[in-house]
Design an enzyme around this catalytic site. Structure first.
Site, mmCIF file in Angstrom:
data_model
loop_
_atom_site.group_PDB
_atom_site.id
_atom_site.type_symbol
_atom_site.label_atom_id
_atom_site.label_comp_id
_atom_site.label_asym_id
_atom_site.label_seq_id
_atom_site.Cartn_x
_atom_site.Cartn_y
_atom_site.Cartn_z
ATOM 1 N N ARG A 120 53.154 37.631 31.722
ATOM 2 C CA ARG A 120 52.332 38.281 32.741
ATOM 3 C C ARG A 120 53.208 38.762 33.891
ATOM 4 N NH1 ARG A 120 47.275 36.371 36.585
ATOM 5 N NH2 ARG A 120 45.788 37.881 35.774
ATOM 6 N N TYR A 126 54.932 33.756 42.325
ATOM 7 C CA TYR A 126 55.360 32.404 41.976
ATOM 8 C C TYR A 126 56.829 32.427 41.523
ATOM 9 C CZ TYR A 126 50.444 31.520 42.641
ATOM 10 O OH TYR A 126 49.184 31.446 43.199
ATOM 11 N N GLN A 135 48.349 29.498 30.351
ATOM 12 C CA GLN A 135 49.345 30.092 31.229
ATOM 13 C C GLN A 135 50.257 29.003 31.800
ATOM 14 O OE1 GLN A 135 48.668 31.709 35.369
ATOM 15 N NE2 GLN A 135 48.879 33.655 34.271
ATOM 16 N N GLY A 177 38.735 38.778 35.364
ATOM 17 C CA GLY A 177 38.740 37.468 35.974
ATOM 18 C C GLY A 177 37.387 37.074 36.514
ATOM 19 N N ARG A 178 37.086 37.486 37.747
ATOM 20 C CA ARG A 178 35.857 37.052 38.388
ATOM 21 C C ARG A 178 34.606 37.473 37.627
ATOM 22 N NH1 ARG A 178 36.459 37.006 44.923
ATOM 23 N NH2 ARG A 178 38.449 35.895 45.004
#
Length: 375
Positions: free
Chosen positions: A233, A186, A107, A324-325
């Protein structure tokens, strides 16, 4: 460990699928997760190679965000991909994952206003001088964010070029492709959103103006390494990092229309919900692979690992599921889900800013846990 009932059987989840130049063994993607385990100069450390190699049974790993230039740094100890030492460090990671049978994209993320001079040595830049309305972590603890400097047109052009160069570096480092990060508040997301983009030049104002920078970055990256090696993304409606989009339902269909014909090989939607009209519209409009990151309750690992939401997303048109987690806490997640085995819970205290193996490379596999239980 969390003992769970056997997860629901999801047709096709563990079957091979094609993504651009890659043959994936299953439809499970390890989502990119910043864990602050790189060196201060952005060079990946050996512990990162161990971490990703442990999770190589994922259909695809999207490695954590790497910055395409120095001013794009967000937090301390974040990996980067804009010099030779960083490329060499990432090559250790991709070699380890490849040796373990895995596949990786990297990424690419520019923090924009989500940065601090104590982290990068530079004043953050952004579409407009609108500061992050919260503190940011630095080597000196949490500090109030500074007012970013508005990017000039020349800086916009040079940043587009930096993304393209970073993509070429990623391929040199052994990645199969890159994911352009236009989500979670971002820089690219800052250009998309009305609250952070107050420009009156061609990169602001209307929806067409606000999607322009993102489209130029994606096209430049695709020209540099081939569109079949590029993902994008997005996080429609997200308010992370103080983002206020203002016109979400108009913004993302316009962006997808701009990219659909010549754009990336996949679209990755964060916190996707198949019951949302916008998700259905984007799925109908996007001609290539759609990766969906499900919206899961709470901050931990769900009892079923997220399989209920994954099944609904696949039924709603997603091609791949990004977790993810659940992957962070379970290096052998694919095997555990196949077998309906217990899942490790997440250890929140070790997620970020702490470094080291704890809560990173020391999560047990099912085989290890079973062996320890019999001692």
């Amino acid at each position: 460990m969390t003992h769970t009932p056997h997860p629901p059987q999801i047709p096709g989840l563990f079957e091979p699928v094609r993504l651009g130049p890659l043959d994936l063994p299953n439809r499970l993607v390890m989502a990119p997760m910043t864990r602050n385990r790189a060196a201060a100069d952005g060079v990946p450390l050996p512990i990162m190679a161990t971490y990703y190699a442990q999770r190589a049974t994922a259909g695809l790993i999207v490695a954590e965000a790497a910055t395409p230039n120095a001013v794009g740094q967000t937090y301390p100890d974040i990996a980067a991909i804009h010099n030779a030492a960083q490329v060499a460090g990432w090559r250790w990671v991709t070699d380890a994952v490849r040796a373990a049978g895995g596949r990786m994209f990297l990424q690419l993320q520019h923090g924009g206003r989500v940065g601090h001079p104590d982290n990068s040595g530079l004043t953050p830049v952004a579409p407009s001088p609108v500061p992050l309305p919260e503190t940011i972590f630095t080597p000196n603890g949490h500090q109030q964010a500074v007012v970013p400097r508005e990017m000039t047109l020349e800086e916009i052009r040079s940043t587009v070029a930096d993304f393209a160069a970073a993509a070429r570096n990623a391929i040199d480092a052994g990645f199969a492709g890159v994911e352009v990060h236009a989500a979670n508040g971002y820089l690219l997301h800052q250009f998309l959103a009305q609250g952070t983009n107050r420009r009156t030049d061609p990169y602001g104002g209307s929806v067409a103006g606000r999607i322009r920078f993102v489209a130029e970055v994606v096209h430049a990256v695709a020209d540099a390494i081939g569109p079949e090696r590029v993902g994008l993304r997005i996080s429609p409606g997200s308010t992370v990092n103080g983002i206020e989009e203002g016109d979400t339902d108009a913004l993302y269909p316009a962006l997808i229309k701009e990219l659909a014909d010549t754009g990336p090989t996949y679209l990755h939607i964060v916190r996707a919900r198949p019951d949302q009209p916008l998700f259905r519209e984007l799925r109908a409009s996007w001609p290539a692979t759609l990766i969906a990151n499900p919206s899961l309750p709470g901050d931990g690992v769900p009892a079923d690992g997220g399989m209920r939401q994954a099944g609904a997303l696949l039924a709603g048109g997603a091609d791949l599921i990004a977790l993810g987690r659940t992957f962070l806490a379970n290096p052998d997640l694919v095997a555990r889900l196949r077998a309906g085995a217990p899942l490790n819970p997440i250890r929140d205290a070790y997620l970020m800013y702490v470094g080291g193996e704890t809560g990173y490379t020391d999560y047990p596999t099912l085989a290890t846990a079973c062996a320890e239980a019999t001692v």
